[in-house]
Write a protein that holds these residues in place. Structure first.
Motif, PDB file in Angstrom:
ATOM      1  N   UNK A 302      63.962  41.193 -27.747  1.00 39.28           N
ATOM      2  CA  UNK A 302      64.421  41.870 -26.537  1.00 39.28           C
ATOM      3  C   UNK A 302      65.491  40.995 -25.882  1.00 39.28           C
ATOM      4  N   UNK A 303      66.154  41.481 -24.811  1.00 40.63           N
ATOM      5  CA  UNK A 303      67.216  40.691 -24.171  1.00 40.63           C
ATOM      6  C   UNK A 303      66.741  39.323 -23.694  1.00 40.63           C
ATOM      7  N   UNK A 304      65.456  39.200 -23.336  1.00 43.61           N
ATOM      8  CA  UNK A 304      64.942  37.913 -22.857  1.00 43.61           C
ATOM      9  C   UNK A 304      65.008  36.834 -23.936  1.00 43.61           C
ATOM     10  N   UNK A 305      64.856  37.247 -25.192  1.00 43.87           N
ATOM     11  CA  UNK A 305      64.930  36.274 -26.287  1.00 43.87           C
ATOM     12  C   UNK A 305      66.320  35.666 -26.357  1.00 43.87           C
ATOM     13  N   UNK A 306      67.353  36.494 -26.328  1.00 44.29           N
ATOM     14  CA  UNK A 306      68.731  36.012 -26.376  1.00 44.29           C
ATOM     15  C   UNK A 306      69.040  35.145 -25.169  1.00 44.29           C
ATOM     16  N   UNK A 307      68.563  35.568 -24.002  1.00 41.55           N
ATOM     17  CA  UNK A 307      68.789  34.794 -22.782  1.00 41.55           C
ATOM     18  C   UNK A 307      68.069  33.450 -22.852  1.00 41.55           C
ATOM     19  N   UNK A 308      66.869  33.456 -23.448  1.00 42.24           N
ATOM     20  CA  UNK A 308      66.109  32.215 -23.602  1.00 42.24           C
ATOM     21  C   UNK A 308      66.826  31.228 -24.500  1.00 42.24           C
ATOM     22  N   UNK A 309      67.425  31.737 -25.581  1.00 43.90           N
ATOM     23  CA  UNK A 309      68.184  30.881 -26.489  1.00 43.90           C
ATOM     24  C   UNK A 309      69.361  30.241 -25.756  1.00 43.90           C
ATOM     25  N   UNK A 310      70.061  31.036 -24.991  1.00 44.49           N
ATOM     26  CA  UNK A 310      71.224  30.535 -24.236  1.00 44.49           C
ATOM     27  C   UNK A 310      70.797  29.461 -23.235  1.00 44.49           C
ATOM     28  N   UNK A 311      69.685  29.714 -22.552  1.00 40.75           N
ATOM     29  CA  UNK A 311      69.206  28.768 -21.545  1.00 40.75           C
ATOM     30  C   UNK A 311      68.805  27.432 -22.180  1.00 40.75           C
TER      31      UNK A 311
END
Length: 592
Positions: A302-311
């Motif tokens: 989900x979008x949270x996974x991609x955002x987590x990677x970026x963070x």
């Protein structure tokens, strides 16, 4: 012993275990008792095996075990040539700890052990034995009890004549003992690969020096010794690990020990990086698997996974910058040893980062990471080669170079890991020998390059989903025997039907409606499998191999229409129904 000095008082121990004499040494001038005492084990032999350097003598192993683990004062084995009346002696506990444990680590399993006694250890100068016994009392106390006892008690009782000087002397003695005990701990790790005993010694020093301002350095060294025993990936152990590191940082700053300030700050950043890199690896694996097919894993990321990677990437970049700043400051302080220690940490962090992102990053990014790694290794190598004082870091250099060469696909890594093994053998480091051999075994498999899922073997697909399921559901499909694990194991195995459909081009396959895992992981094979052939019949089962086995035995054995094929699997295709007849059967039976 007829040639014993007159100032030695010899008595037979009340509890004998082969010990012939308990010796108390008296001052020759005042006849007052000194603090020196020891035990003599006397052995006479007519077979006195002597060469240019040693006297060889065999002794029962259980004697040695007893002396080493139970006797907290020096034991001297005295071997007598009963024909020529020659004597030689050996400080038993020190010989066991520094010779047998290193040269013959499995000596405990033998019935007897051959000792090599230097021929210069004769009785021409008994004063040498007294001096050896005096120094050896601390040594034996540490080996048996992990704590200084008799000698320090004696010193405390005699702080009367010059309290200030005696106090300084006592502090010096304690510091020497604590440093010796910490050294013993490190030797247990490197020479004997004995972490249990090593930890015992580090913990002993830690407990005895905690909150004592007189022994700050000894306490900090004990923290350095204890931290490697805690796994930063384990939540409970990580909590204790960071407590130790915080204590080390605080104590170093308070006492203005700059080089240890740098060390503990770097250690904290290193462990934080390892934790984040593992989280990053898990997120990247999840993302990678989700991108392997449009349908098969569309529900995973989900979008949270991609955002987590970026963070995580942003935090890691900040940690790397802080670590490099700390590293440069050690050069300003002209502390090369701590600089090398921190550089070792940085290279380890970078290698761990490369391994975490390796299968999920593009070639240009890999090239940049490898160039940076090459530069760091070059600096590390040049400094180690600068002086033999830095040879302790050569183990890490060889380990890093082996891993780096493996990652870039250079077969030279085989020679480098062998060099690592030989270096450990030459320096008698059991710890690094085991590490080097484990590394060689780990790298014996060829490095997996990224493939499309349709190109993967059944084993590679299995490993891919095993990782994903372990990350998300904490289920090991290879080990766990729960219902959930067995369902997932079967679903992963049945994802690619090539092994079945290769048997005949007339075979048709339908995956039935799966359960929760079919939706969550995109495992369409989590459900019933139905095999149909217009020349045979129809069979349904949850396990694809069982389904085909039953179908084959019933319809295919004698079938004249059987034609093998080279089936090409398309992961996006979830149905292998071709005939109108099979479609009609499925429409009438929606539950298969």
């Amino acid at each position: 012993m007829k040639n014993a000095p007159k100032n030695w008082s010899l008595a037979e121990p009340s509890e004998d275990y082969g010990n012939d004499y308990f010796v108390k040494v008296f001052d020759k001038d005042t006849d007052e008792a000194t603090k020196i005492s020891f035990i003599i084990q006397l052995k006479g032999t007519e077979d006195y095996k002597k060469d240019e350097k040693h006297v060889k003598f065999s002794i029962r192993t259980d004697y040695l075990k007893y002396y080493y683990s139970k006797v907290d004062m020096p034991v001297f084995l005295v071997v007598v040539d009963t024909i020529n009346e020659e004597y030689c002696w050996l400080f038993v506990q020190k010989y066991i700890n520094e010779e047998l444990n290193v040269e013959k680590p499995n000596w405990h399993s033998q019935e007897t052990v051959t000792l090599y006694i230097p021929i210069e250890n004769d009785f021409s100068n008994p004063k040498i034995i007294e001096q050896t016994a005096e120094k050896g009392s601390q040594y034996c106390n540490i080996l048996v009890n992990g704590t200084p006892t008799q000698e320090l008690i004696w010193k405390v009782k005699n702080i009367i004549d010059n309290p200030l000087e005696k106090s300084k002397d006592l502090k010096k003695q304690y510091s020497e003992i604590f440093n010796a005990e910490t050294k013993v701990g490190f030797e247990f790790i490197h020479n004997q690969n004995n972490p249990q005993n090593a930890k015992k010694h580090f913990r002993s020093v830690y407990d005895k020096t905690k909150d004592d301002n007189d022994y700050v350095l000894a306490h900090l060294n004990s923290i350095i010794g204890l931290t490697p025993f805690l796994d930063c990936q384990n939540k409970i152990e990580a909590e204790k690990l960071f407590e130790y590191i915080k204590e080390g940082e605080t104590l170093s700053k308070k006492n203005n020990i700059k080089y240890l300030e740098h060390y503990f700050y770097g250690l904290r950043l290193e462990k934080l990086c390892f934790i984040l890199q593992s989280q990053l690896r898990d997120l990247l694996v999840t993302q990678k698997i989700s991108n392997l097919g449009k349908t098969i894993l569309s529900f995973v990321v989900d979008p949270e996974t991609t955002e987590g990677i970026k963070e995580i990437f942003e935090i890691l970049h900040k940690l790397y910058a802080d670590f490099c700043k700390n590293l440069i400051e050690t050069l300003d302080d002209k502390d090369l040893f701590i600089f090398l220690e921190l550089l070792r940490m940085l290279i380890g962090m970078q290698l761990h980062h490369i391994e975490a992102v390796f299968t999920s990053t593009d070639d240009n990014t890999k090239k940049a990471l490898f160039n940076q790694m090459d530069q760091l290794l070059s600096i590390f190598r040049d400094l180690i080669n600068f002086t033999s004082e830095f040879d302790i870091f050569r183990y890490d250099l060889l380990s890093f170079e082996t891993t780096y060469l493996y990652l870039i696909g250079d077969k030279q890594y085989n020679e480098t890991v062998d060099e690592y093994i030989n270096f450990a053998k030459e320096n008698k480091s059991q710890y690094h020998l085991k590490r080097a051999e484990s590394l060689k075994e780990k790298l014996s498999k060829p490095l997996n390059r990224q493939k499309d899922i349709s190109e993967m073997s059944d084993e590679e697909i299995h490993d891919l989903f095993k990782t994903l399921i372990l990350i998300i559901e904490k289920i090991d499909i290879d080990v766990d025997e729960t219902d959930e694990a067995m369902v997932l194991r079967c679903a992963v195995r049945d994802l690619n039907p090539k092994r079945v459909l290769d048997n005949c081009k007339h075979l048709e396959l339908h995956y039935g409606h799966g359960g929760q895992y079919a939706k969550f992981f995109g495992l369409a094979s989590d459900g019933l499998k139905t095999i149909y052939c217009e020349h045979g019949g129809i069979i349904t089962n949850r396990n694809l191999d069982n389904t085909y086995e039953e179908f084959y035995n019933k319809y295919c054995k004698e079938c004249e229409h059987k034609i093998k094929q080279d089936f090409k699997w398309n992961p996006d295709k979830l149905s292998y129904v071709k005939s109108k007849k099979f479609k009609e059967i499925l429409d009438k039976n929606p539950f298969i």
